[in-house]
Design a protein around this motif. Structure first.
Motif, PDB file in Angstrom:
ATOM      1  N   THR A   1       1.720  11.744   2.610  1.00 35.31           N
ATOM      2  CA  THR A   1       0.402  11.210   2.933  1.00 35.31           C
ATOM      3  C   THR A   1       0.571  10.070   3.929  1.00 35.31           C
ATOM      4  O   THR A   1       1.694   9.634   4.204  1.00 35.31           O
ATOM      5  CB  THR A   1      -0.329  10.708   1.667  1.00 35.31           C
ATOM      6  OG1 THR A   1      -1.692  10.403   1.991  1.00 35.31           O
ATOM      7  CG2 THR A   1       0.332   9.460   1.101  1.00 35.31           C
TER       8      THR A   1
ATOM      9  N   TYR B   1       3.351  10.409  -4.281  1.00 39.00           N
ATOM     10  CA  TYR B   1       3.697  10.852  -2.923  1.00 39.00           C
ATOM     11  C   TYR B   1       5.154  10.497  -2.637  1.00 39.00           C
ATOM     12  O   TYR B   1       5.620   9.398  -2.951  1.00 39.00           O
ATOM     13  CB  TYR B   1       2.784  10.197  -1.889  1.00 39.00           C
ATOM     14  CG  TYR B   1       1.358  10.692  -1.976  1.00 39.00           C
ATOM     15  CD1 TYR B   1       0.986  11.904  -1.399  1.00 39.00           C
ATOM     16  CD2 TYR B   1       0.384   9.947  -2.646  1.00 39.00           C
ATOM     17  CE1 TYR B   1      -0.321  12.360  -1.480  1.00 39.00           C
ATOM     18  CE2 TYR B   1      -0.922  10.396  -2.733  1.00 39.00           C
ATOM     19  CZ  TYR B   1      -1.269  11.608  -2.148  1.00 39.00           C
ATOM     20  OH  TYR B   1      -2.555  12.063  -2.245  1.00 39.00           O
TER      21      TYR B   1
ATOM     22  N   GLU C   1       1.920   6.716  -6.966  1.00 41.27           N
ATOM     23  CA  GLU C   1       0.921   7.737  -7.319  1.00 41.27           C
ATOM     24  C   GLU C   1       1.525   9.134  -7.311  1.00 41.27           C
ATOM     25  O   GLU C   1       0.900  10.084  -7.785  1.00 41.27           O
ATOM     26  CB  GLU C   1      -0.256   7.692  -6.327  1.00 41.27           C
ATOM     27  CG  GLU C   1      -1.147   6.468  -6.472  1.00 41.27           C
ATOM     28  CD  GLU C   1      -2.227   6.425  -5.401  1.00 41.27           C
ATOM     29  OE1 GLU C   1      -2.436   7.469  -4.723  1.00 41.27           O
ATOM     30  OE2 GLU C   1      -2.850   5.368  -5.218  1.00 41.27           O
TER      31      GLU C   1
ATOM     32  N   GLU D   1       0.828  -1.201   0.000  1.00 40.41           N
ATOM     33  CA  GLU D   1       0.000   0.000   0.000  1.00 40.41           C
ATOM     34  C   GLU D   1       0.864   1.252   0.000  1.00 40.41           C
ATOM     35  O   GLU D   1       0.552   2.242  -0.673  1.00 40.41           O
ATOM     36  CB  GLU D   1      -0.935  -0.016   1.210  1.00 40.41           C
ATOM     37  CG  GLU D   1      -2.001   1.061   1.167  1.00 40.41           C
ATOM     38  CD  GLU D   1      -2.996   0.959   2.305  1.00 40.41           C
ATOM     39  OE1 GLU D   1      -3.866   1.845   2.406  1.00 40.41           O
ATOM     40  OE2 GLU D   1      -2.908  -0.006   3.096  1.00 40.41           O
ATOM     41  N   MET D   2       1.954   1.223   0.761  1.00 41.44           N
ATOM     42  CA  MET D   2       2.878   2.362   0.771  1.00 41.44           C
ATOM     43  C   MET D   2       3.513   2.566  -0.612  1.00 41.44           C
ATOM     44  O   MET D   2       3.610   3.692  -1.107  1.00 41.44           O
ATOM     45  CB  MET D   2       3.979   2.131   1.812  1.00 41.44           C
ATOM     46  CG  MET D   2       3.524   2.252   3.251  1.00 41.44           C
ATOM     47  SD  MET D   2       4.931   2.004   4.380  1.00 41.44           S
ATOM     48  CE  MET D   2       4.294   2.819   5.861  1.00 41.44           C
TER      49      MET D   2
ATOM     50  N   VAL E   1      -0.898   6.161   5.647  1.00 38.90           N
ATOM     51  CA  VAL E   1      -1.579   4.889   5.426  1.00 38.90           C
ATOM     52  C   VAL E   1      -1.877   4.288   6.797  1.00 38.90           C
ATOM     53  O   VAL E   1      -0.961   4.093   7.603  1.00 38.90           O
ATOM     54  CB  VAL E   1      -0.705   3.922   4.605  1.00 38.90           C
ATOM     55  CG1 VAL E   1      -1.290   2.521   4.628  1.00 38.90           C
ATOM     56  CG2 VAL E   1      -0.543   4.416   3.179  1.00 38.90           C
TER      57      VAL E   1
ATOM     58  N   VAL F   1       5.400   8.468   2.587  1.00 37.69           N
ATOM     59  CA  VAL F   1       4.175   7.760   2.969  1.00 37.69           C
ATOM     60  C   VAL F   1       4.406   7.186   4.358  1.00 37.69           C
ATOM     61  O   VAL F   1       5.195   6.258   4.534  1.00 37.69           O
ATOM     62  CB  VAL F   1       3.832   6.630   1.982  1.00 37.69           C
ATOM     63  CG1 VAL F   1       2.497   5.987   2.367  1.00 37.69           C
ATOM     64  CG2 VAL F   1       3.793   7.147   0.547  1.00 37.69           C
TER      65      VAL F   1
ATOM     66  N   LYS G   1       1.117   4.155  -3.040  1.00 40.95           N
ATOM     67  CA  LYS G   1       1.007   5.601  -2.823  1.00 40.95           C
ATOM     68  C   LYS G   1       2.222   6.333  -3.396  1.00 40.95           C
ATOM     69  O   LYS G   1       2.096   7.422  -3.971  1.00 40.95           O
ATOM     70  CB  LYS G   1       0.870   5.898  -1.328  1.00 40.95           C
ATOM     71  CG  LYS G   1      -0.456   5.477  -0.717  1.00 40.95           C
ATOM     72  CD  LYS G   1      -1.587   6.376  -1.185  1.00 40.95           C
ATOM     73  CE  LYS G   1      -2.884   6.047  -0.473  1.00 40.95           C
ATOM     74  NZ  LYS G   1      -4.006   6.881  -0.992  1.00 40.95           N
ATOM     75  N   TRP G   2       3.399   5.731  -3.234  1.00 39.67           N
ATOM     76  CA  TRP G   2       4.622   6.324  -3.790  1.00 39.67           C
ATOM     77  C   TRP G   2       4.522   6.429  -5.313  1.00 39.67           C
ATOM     78  O   TRP G   2       4.866   7.450  -5.896  1.00 39.67           O
ATOM     79  CB  TRP G   2       5.819   5.485  -3.360  1.00 39.67           C
ATOM     80  CG  TRP G   2       7.109   5.856  -4.027  1.00 39.67           C
ATOM     81  CD1 TRP G   2       7.748   7.065  -3.999  1.00 39.67           C
ATOM     82  CD2 TRP G   2       7.927   4.994  -4.823  1.00 39.67           C
ATOM     83  NE1 TRP G   2       8.918   7.010  -4.721  1.00 39.67           N
ATOM     84  CE2 TRP G   2       9.052   5.756  -5.236  1.00 39.67           C
ATOM     85  CE3 TRP G   2       7.833   3.657  -5.220  1.00 39.67           C
ATOM     86  CZ2 TRP G   2      10.060   5.214  -6.034  1.00 39.67           C
ATOM     87  CZ3 TRP G   2       8.843   3.120  -6.000  1.00 39.67           C
ATOM     88  CH2 TRP G   2       9.928   3.899  -6.407  1.00 39.67           C
TER      89      TRP G   2
END
Length: 327
Positions: free
Chosen positions: A197, A121, A119, A112-113, A199, A124, A116-117
């Motif tokens: 962000t 970010y 994406e 999940e981290m 998580v 995270v 996000k990276w």
């Protein structure tokens, strides 16, 4: 060694190790399972912070079995923050995940981290939805401490977070360029900025062994490093307190003069009052000197210019890619 292990890792997982012989094999197993399922190129950087058990030997054994496991062993114990710093200095991935070795930060959160990276970010951080196995005292003091830090500093430290987080290479490089010795990484990482962000995850109980951090004796220096690294408020409080006492003293002197001239003899104007006043002022002066001393001691540490850490052994790092110590 297969082809993937020869390529530059995309993800580096950095974990400080201090007397964690009971968890290292399981840490490697779970990290391998999660990262291989995601088909990621990765490395696991284990930093042995002067352990007194078999942690160094186990890191060596894991490296022999899996070259993606890399190790650094200090000449002595330098502390958690410095061990994390050494891991960041040596990590070669495009993104770096900081995690504890005790598996309280589950490797199953990594995908999940990483998502996000990808994406966009650049930091995270893991937000603790729950914290199993921790005492009410530690939970309460942590809650108060981080809310206090947010109030007295100019940095926005996310609440209910620890060191568990993913950082982009640009963030890692920025942290590596910050050479201060009394390090508070949980404040340094928000300070550098970039797109961040969180998580949410369930913080698990330790897989094995006992916590190496959590007593008042350990937490107090950590809190002092955090406050003195990012806030001048204690120094300002000493100044404000001096002004307040000076004003009160001036009013007290005026009161004593008026009572002496126009009022009856008062028992409050005797020796006891003088003694209490002297002790009070002496206490305030000592507190103020102590606050100044905390800042001065940190300046002294910086001026000496000693390396943050010294390395005894390394596994999986070439000499040209990493240094044995850092300024």
């Amino acid at each position: 060694m297969n082809e993937s292990t020869q390529q530059k890792p995309i993800i580096s997982i950095v974990s400080p190790v201090y007397n964690e012989e009971a968890v290292l094999v399981e840490l490697h197993r779970r990290v391998s399972q999660v990262m291989d399922q995601q088909d990621e190129l990765w490395e696991l950087v284990l930093v042995n912070d002067g352990s007194r058990d078999r942690s160094a030997e186990i890191i060596d054994e894991l490296h022999q079995k899996d070259p993606r496991v890399k190790g650094i062993s200090f000449s002595r114990n330098f502390g958690f923050q410095v061990a994390v710093t050494a891991g960041l200095n040596h990590a070669q991935g495009d993104a770096v995940i900081l995690t504890d070795a005790d598996l309280q930060d589950p490797p199953e959160v990594y995908p999940e981290m990483i998502a996000k990276w990808r994406e966009g970010y650049e930091v995270v951080y893991g937000v603790r939805a729950s914290r199993e196995g921790e005492t009410w005292f530690k939970l309460f003091t942590a809650k108060v401490f981080y809310r206090l830090i947010r109030r007295i500093t100019k940095i926005d430290i996310p609440l209910d977070t620890g060191d568990f987080r993913l950082m982009d290479r640009r963030v890692v490089q920025a942290i590596n360029n910050m050479p201060e010795r009394n390090r508070f990484l949980r404040g340094m990482i928000p300070w550098v900025g970039f797109k961040q962000t969180g998580v949410e995850y369930e913080r698990a109980v330790r897989f094995a062994g006992e916590s190496k951090f959590g007593s008042v004796r350990q937490m107090l220096p950590f809190a002092l490093d955090a406050i003195t690294s990012f806030s001048y408020l204690p120094l300002q409080l000493a100044t404000y307190l001096g002004f307040i006492i000076a004003i009160i003293s001036g009013l007290a002197i005026l009161t004593v003069v008026l009572v002496r001239l126009f009022g009856p003899e008062s028992p409050l104007l005797g020796q006891a009052t003088t003694l209490v006043s002297v002790l009070f002022l002496g206490g305030v002066q000592l507190i103020s000197l102590g606050i100044i001393g905390e800042y001065l001691g940190r300046i002294y540490d910086e001026v000496k210019g000693r390396p943050l850490y010294l390395v005894d052994k390394k596994w999986g790092f070439s000499e040209e890619k990493s240094a044995d110590s850092t300024d």
